[in-house]
Scaffold this active site. Structure first.
Site, PDB file in Angstrom:
ATOM      1  N   GLY A  29      71.230  75.065 -18.517  1.00  0.00           N
ATOM      2  CA  GLY A  29      70.559  74.388 -17.408  1.00  0.00           C
ATOM      3  C   GLY A  29      70.381  73.041 -18.171  1.00  0.00           C
TER       4      GLY A  29
ATOM      5  N   GLY B  79      68.429  70.491 -16.618  1.00  0.00           N
ATOM      6  CA  GLY B  79      67.176  69.970 -15.946  1.00  0.00           C
ATOM      7  C   GLY B  79      66.341  69.437 -16.954  1.00  0.00           C
TER       8      GLY B  79
ATOM      9  N   ILE C 272      63.427  70.393 -18.045  1.00  0.00           N
ATOM     10  CA  ILE C 272      63.090  71.327 -19.345  1.00  0.00           C
ATOM     11  C   ILE C 272      64.308  71.639 -20.207  1.00  0.00           C
ATOM     12  CG2 ILE C 272      62.220  73.583 -19.756  1.00  0.00           C
ATOM     13  CD1 ILE C 272      60.801  73.736 -17.035  1.00  0.00           C
TER      14      ILE C 272
ATOM     15  N   GLU D  13      75.684  73.386 -17.742  1.00  0.00           N
ATOM     16  CA  GLU D  13      75.249  73.054 -16.558  1.00  0.00           C
ATOM     17  C   GLU D  13      76.288  73.562 -15.538  1.00  0.00           C
ATOM     18  OE1 GLU D  13      72.300  72.204 -14.905  1.00  0.00           O
ATOM     19  OE2 GLU D  13      73.815  72.607 -13.338  1.00  0.00           O
TER      20      GLU D  13
ATOM     21  N   VAL E 276      66.936  77.678 -16.637  1.00  0.00           N
ATOM     22  CA  VAL E 276      67.567  77.589 -15.317  1.00  0.00           C
ATOM     23  C   VAL E 276      66.465  77.620 -14.101  1.00  0.00           C
ATOM     24  CG1 VAL E 276      69.663  78.752 -16.129  1.00  0.00           C
ATOM     25  CG2 VAL E 276      67.885  80.071 -15.171  1.00  0.00           C
ATOM     26  N   GLY E 277      65.386  76.989 -14.561  1.00  0.00           N
ATOM     27  CA  GLY E 277      64.751  76.903 -13.238  1.00  0.00           C
ATOM     28  C   GLY E 277      63.298  77.738 -13.509  1.00  0.00           C
ATOM     29  N   ARG E 278      62.494  77.538 -12.173  1.00  0.00           N
ATOM     30  CA  ARG E 278      61.323  78.163 -12.306  1.00  0.00           C
ATOM     31  C   ARG E 278      60.844  78.860 -11.034  1.00  0.00           C
ATOM     32  NH1 ARG E 278      57.931  77.718 -16.517  1.00  0.00           N
ATOM     33  NH2 ARG E 278      56.378  78.300 -15.425  1.00  0.00           N
TER      34      ARG E 278
ATOM     35  N   ALA F 246      53.198  68.997 -12.320  1.00  0.00           N
ATOM     36  CA  ALA F 246      51.733  69.067 -12.467  1.00  0.00           C
ATOM     37  C   ALA F 246      50.964  68.153 -11.564  1.00  0.00           C
ATOM     38  CB  ALA F 246      51.405  68.930 -13.955  1.00  0.00           C
TER      39      ALA F 246
ATOM     40  N   HIS G  50      53.967  38.531 -20.490  1.00  0.00           N
ATOM     41  CA  HIS G  50      55.267  38.495 -21.528  1.00  0.00           C
ATOM     42  C   HIS G  50      54.629  38.518 -22.769  1.00  0.00           C
ATOM     43  CE1 HIS G  50      58.920  37.170 -23.064  1.00  0.00           C
ATOM     44  NE2 HIS G  50      58.323  36.041 -23.784  1.00  0.00           N
TER      45      HIS G  50
HETATM   46  P1  FAD Z   1      50.663  77.057 -13.435  1.00  0.00           P
HETATM   47  O1  FAD Z   1      50.347  76.103 -14.383  1.00  0.00           O
HETATM   48  O2  FAD Z   1      51.758  77.944 -13.664  1.00  0.00           O
HETATM   49  O3  FAD Z   1      49.179  77.891 -13.526  1.00  0.00           O
HETATM   50  C1  FAD Z   1      49.174  79.132 -12.845  1.00  0.00           C
HETATM   51  C2  FAD Z   1      47.960  79.877 -13.478  1.00  0.00           C
HETATM   52  O4  FAD Z   1      47.762  80.866 -12.567  1.00  0.00           O
HETATM   53  C3  FAD Z   1      48.360  80.435 -14.831  1.00  0.00           C
HETATM   54  O5  FAD Z   1      47.291  79.985 -15.708  1.00  0.00           O
HETATM   55  C4  FAD Z   1      48.353  81.742 -14.517  1.00  0.00           C
HETATM   56  O6  FAD Z   1      47.798  82.614 -15.534  1.00  0.00           O
HETATM   57  C5  FAD Z   1      47.304  81.950 -13.226  1.00  0.00           C
HETATM   58  N1  FAD Z   1      47.504  83.137 -12.400  1.00  0.00           N
HETATM   59  C6  FAD Z   1      48.728  83.568 -11.722  1.00  0.00           C
HETATM   60  N2  FAD Z   1      48.529  84.494 -11.122  1.00  0.00           N
HETATM   61  C7  FAD Z   1      47.230  84.944 -11.573  1.00  0.00           C
HETATM   62  C8  FAD Z   1      46.620  86.211 -10.941  1.00  0.00           C
HETATM   63  N3  FAD Z   1      47.178  87.152 -10.187  1.00  0.00           N
HETATM   64  N4  FAD Z   1      45.186  86.178 -11.298  1.00  0.00           N
HETATM   65  C9  FAD Z   1      44.606  85.348 -12.212  1.00  0.00           C
HETATM   66  N5  FAD Z   1      45.253  84.047 -12.613  1.00  0.00           N
HETATM   67  C10 FAD Z   1      46.516  84.061 -12.114  1.00  0.00           C
HETATM   68  N6  FAD Z   1      55.168  69.085 -15.285  1.00  0.00           N
HETATM   69  C11 FAD Z   1      54.923  67.931 -15.246  1.00  0.00           C
HETATM   70  O7  FAD Z   1      54.399  67.153 -14.206  1.00  0.00           O
HETATM   71  N7  FAD Z   1      55.322  67.114 -16.248  1.00  0.00           N
HETATM   72  C12 FAD Z   1      55.901  67.392 -17.371  1.00  0.00           C
HETATM   73  O8  FAD Z   1      56.149  66.849 -18.239  1.00  0.00           O
HETATM   74  C13 FAD Z   1      56.227  68.963 -17.208  1.00  0.00           C
HETATM   75  N8  FAD Z   1      56.713  69.545 -18.242  1.00  0.00           N
HETATM   76  C14 FAD Z   1      57.086  70.812 -18.482  1.00  0.00           C
HETATM   77  C15 FAD Z   1      57.639  71.494 -19.498  1.00  0.00           C
HETATM   78  C16 FAD Z   1      57.783  72.948 -19.459  1.00  0.00           C
HETATM   79  C17 FAD Z   1      58.474  73.460 -20.681  1.00  0.00           C
HETATM   80  C18 FAD Z   1      57.543  73.724 -18.495  1.00  0.00           C
HETATM   81  C19 FAD Z   1      57.812  74.919 -18.518  1.00  0.00           C
HETATM   82  C20 FAD Z   1      56.965  72.913 -17.347  1.00  0.00           C
HETATM   83  C21 FAD Z   1      56.660  71.607 -17.200  1.00  0.00           C
HETATM   84  N9  FAD Z   1      56.037  70.961 -16.193  1.00  0.00           N
HETATM   85  C22 FAD Z   1      56.042  69.724 -16.013  1.00  0.00           C
HETATM   86  C23 FAD Z   1      55.885  71.856 -15.122  1.00  0.00           C
HETATM   87  C24 FAD Z   1      54.066  72.089 -14.793  1.00  0.00           C
HETATM   88  O9  FAD Z   1      53.986  72.986 -16.024  1.00  0.00           O
HETATM   89  C25 FAD Z   1      53.976  72.612 -13.480  1.00  0.00           C
HETATM   90  O10 FAD Z   1      54.562  72.014 -12.488  1.00  0.00           O
HETATM   91  C26 FAD Z   1      52.476  73.081 -13.404  1.00  0.00           C
HETATM   92  O11 FAD Z   1      52.198  73.843 -14.454  1.00  0.00           O
HETATM   93  C27 FAD Z   1      52.384  73.706 -12.149  1.00  0.00           C
HETATM   94  O12 FAD Z   1      50.820  74.039 -12.031  1.00  0.00           O
HETATM   95  P2  FAD Z   1      50.089  75.204 -11.252  1.00  0.00           P
HETATM   96  O13 FAD Z   1      48.682  74.932 -11.340  1.00  0.00           O
HETATM   97  O14 FAD Z   1      50.811  75.233  -9.889  1.00  0.00           O
HETATM   98  O15 FAD Z   1      50.469  76.508 -12.103  1.00  0.00           O
HETATM   99  P1  AMP Z   2      65.936  72.889 -13.175  1.00  0.00           P
HETATM  100  O1  AMP Z   2      65.961  73.637 -12.028  1.00  0.00           O
HETATM  101  O2  AMP Z   2      65.740  71.457 -12.705  1.00  0.00           O
HETATM  102  O3  AMP Z   2      65.084  73.360 -14.302  1.00  0.00           O
HETATM  103  O4  AMP Z   2      67.639  73.042 -13.564  1.00  0.00           O
HETATM  104  C1  AMP Z   2      68.156  74.530 -14.120  1.00  0.00           C
HETATM  105  C2  AMP Z   2      69.531  73.963 -14.041  1.00  0.00           C
HETATM  106  O5  AMP Z   2      70.334  75.073 -14.404  1.00  0.00           O
HETATM  107  C3  AMP Z   2      70.197  73.851 -12.604  1.00  0.00           C
HETATM  108  O6  AMP Z   2      70.721  72.628 -12.840  1.00  0.00           O
HETATM  109  C4  AMP Z   2      71.004  74.939 -12.305  1.00  0.00           C
HETATM  110  O7  AMP Z   2      72.449  74.511 -11.811  1.00  0.00           O
HETATM  111  C5  AMP Z   2      71.506  75.444 -13.795  1.00  0.00           C
HETATM  112  N1  AMP Z   2      72.034  76.733 -14.061  1.00  0.00           N
HETATM  113  C6  AMP Z   2      71.544  77.773 -13.254  1.00  0.00           C
HETATM  114  N2  AMP Z   2      72.096  79.043 -13.690  1.00  0.00           N
HETATM  115  C7  AMP Z   2      73.234  78.510 -14.616  1.00  0.00           C
HETATM  116  C8  AMP Z   2      74.333  79.254 -15.423  1.00  0.00           C
HETATM  117  N3  AMP Z   2      74.440  80.668 -15.324  1.00  0.00           N
HETATM  118  N4  AMP Z   2      75.033  78.470 -16.252  1.00  0.00           N
HETATM  119  C9  AMP Z   2      74.681  77.118 -16.413  1.00  0.00           C
HETATM  120  N5  AMP Z   2      73.847  76.370 -15.476  1.00  0.00           N
HETATM  121  C10 AMP Z   2      72.878  77.343 -14.815  1.00  0.00           C
END
Ligand code: FAD
Ligand code: AMP
Length: 457
Positions: free
Chosen positions: A176, A178, A180, A199, A262-264, A312, A436
């Protein structure tokens, strides 16, 4: 009478911000989260720990590769991964603890436990049922898994595992390309891993402006990331402390660790969404209307769990919007001005439409572009890669999109976001005085270039 005015489920950036804003507006608010520390994905295993490692690994990379050009010698340089991880963990602890402090200050009741929806006004937490006039779901997202690469959390890991390696893997695979995958791949590449990124799509960063994406691809390859586009991983097997990756049918690569990025996907496990009739879409995201209200009265949803940009700040603003609407205000959210950032080095950031989108939508536009090569500040800094591109409407000159690849793009993009939020024209930016020497002069020059008035290139 209900126990609370509002119960927020999830204390990530969408949920904790919604809870604080509700409380500020006089609502009796509880925020439930099942994790030990507040802050959700972003603070615990996302934005913050990844940026801590990106910064640490960049310092090492700088000392190794770039310090020399500044006349700084780096003999005897070494890395201590345990110390780097401890620093990262300390930052996470400080910030997640800080949310507890903010909850106290704002009188948000923080409840620890897994929440389950019982009705449109009731939530079960730790076998207790609590009630509220309104419920905001902010349960976030979790990493997507693909059956061909089962996560074992030792050799094949998701983003959470990749933030916690205790040693630098010599050979690292990333699935992936993307945000992350590129950020985590960059961390370990800078620390010495030989990184191969797979990718499936032919286009690199298909959501970004093509010229920006192409410039970034070239630079990341130069940094040593082997990015294989149009390459589908079909299997990964672990044996003898190694991972064998199969791709494109008969090709193989052996690595020490494999990161699956590969995404969330939306996180609604055991939340009881279906039990009370909340509609979800075909990908599992909770469906909401323009007010972020679900089809069930009194229940709202914000953040990653409703889809859209999984960022976020997008979730936080949705949290604010719902809180203020519950208080009777008419707050709106402008999705056209959500900034995107990818924290590679240099960074990639954009807001608004790409050139490709404008073409597809038959919108007539003008483009201004300025390379950091021509920026005095970028030159003094020692990194002149990349450019700023501004697209403006041909007739009205209104800014429609701004795209940056270059150092501090994550900070520079804020000017473009403000300009677009105020519906500025490129001339507004062109007539604005920029200090500047700063990197922001590149924004000024790109704006001047929209009208063919660029001075320094
Ligand atoms: P989350 O942050 O996922 O929080 C959800 C919360 O709900 C969790 O604490 C969980 O425990 C709780 N929960 C879920 N179900 C229940 C339940 N039934 N009962 C009680 N609690 C529950 N975004 C950016 O904007 N900038 C970045 O640089 C960035 N970097 C990232 C790097 C990585 C490695 C990853 C994985 C993500 C990154 N993101 C980034 C994405 C960002 O983390 C998410 O978009 C953001 O956290 C989403 O916020 P949220 O509050 O919707 O959910
Ligand atoms: P993102 O959703 O932006 O975090 O990116 C995830 C990326 O993973 C996407 O661009 C997908 O095309 C890629 N991807 C998903 N499955 C596969 C796979 N089996 N092999 C290679 N790339 C993949």
């Amino acid at each position: 009478m209900a126990d609370y005015n509002v119960i927020v489920i999830g204390a990530g950036p969408a949920g904790y911000v919604a809870a604080i804003r509700c409380a500020q507006l006089g609502m009796k608010t509880a925020c439930v989260d099942k994790w030990d520390s507040l802050g959700g994905t972003c603070l615990n295993v996302g934005c913050i720990p990844s940026k801590a490692l990106l910064d640490s690994s960049h310092h090492y990379y700088f000392m190794q590769k770039e310090a020399k050009q500044h006349g700084i010698k780096s003999e005897g340089l070494s890395i201590d991964i345990a110390a780097m991880q401890a620093r990262k963990n300390k930052i996470v602890k400080m910030l997640t603890g800080g949310i507890g402090g903010l909850f106290k200050k704002n009188k948000v009741v923080s409840l620890k436990g897994a929440a389950r929806l019982i009705s449109n006004t009731e939530v079960e937490v730790n076998t207790q049922i609590i009630s509220a006039d309104n419920i905001i779901i902010a349960s976030g997202s979790v990493p997507t898994q693909i059956p061909v690469t089962p996560i074992d959390n030792e050799f094949i890991v998701d983003s959470t595992g990749a933030l916690a390696f205790d040693a630098v893997p010599q050979r690292l695979g990333v699935i992936g390309a993307g945000a992350i995958g590129l950020e985590l791949g960059s961390v370990w590449s800078r620390l010495g891993s030989k990184v191969t990124v797979f990718e499936a799509l032919d286009d690199f960063l298909s959501v970004a402006d093509r010229k920006i994406a192409n410039a970034a691809l070239k630079e990341l390859k130069k940094q040593g990331l082997d990015i294989k586009l149009a390459t589908q991983v079909t299997a990964a097997t672990v044996a003898n402390n190694e991972v064998t990756i199969n791709y494109q049918g008969d090709q193989q690569l052996v690595v020490d660790k494999l990161i699956v990025a590969v995404g969330r996907k939306p996180h609604t496990d055991k939340l009881g969404v279906a039990d009370i009739g909340i509609e979800i879409d075909e990908r599992g995201f909770i469906k909401v209307d323009a007010n972020r209200q679900t089809n069930v009265a009194n229940i709202y949803a914000v953040g990653d769990v409703i889809g859209g940009p999984m960022l976020a700040h997008k979730g936080s603003e949705e949290g604010v919007m719902v809180a203020e609407r519950l208080a009777g205000q008419k707050t709106e959210m402008h999705y056209d001005t959500v900034p995107w950032v990818i924290y590679t080095h240099p960074e990639i950031a954009w807001v608004g439409k790409t050139e490709e989108q404008l073409k597809a939508e038959n919108i007539e536009y003008k483009v201004g572009q300025f390379p950091f090569m021509a920026s005095g500040r970028a030159r003094a800094h020692g990194n002149t890669s990349g450019m700023i591109r501004i697209m403006a409407d041909s007739q009205t000159d209104r800014i429609l999109g701004v795209h940056i690849f270059g150092i501090s793009a994550s900070e520079l993009i804020a000017e473009a976001v403000v300009a677009m939020e105020f519906e500025a024209s490129s001339e507004d930016l062109a007539r604005t005085i920029h200090a500047h020497p700063t990197l922001s002069e590149a924004m000024h020059e790109a704006a001047l270039d929209v009208d063919g008035r660029v001075i320094h290139s």
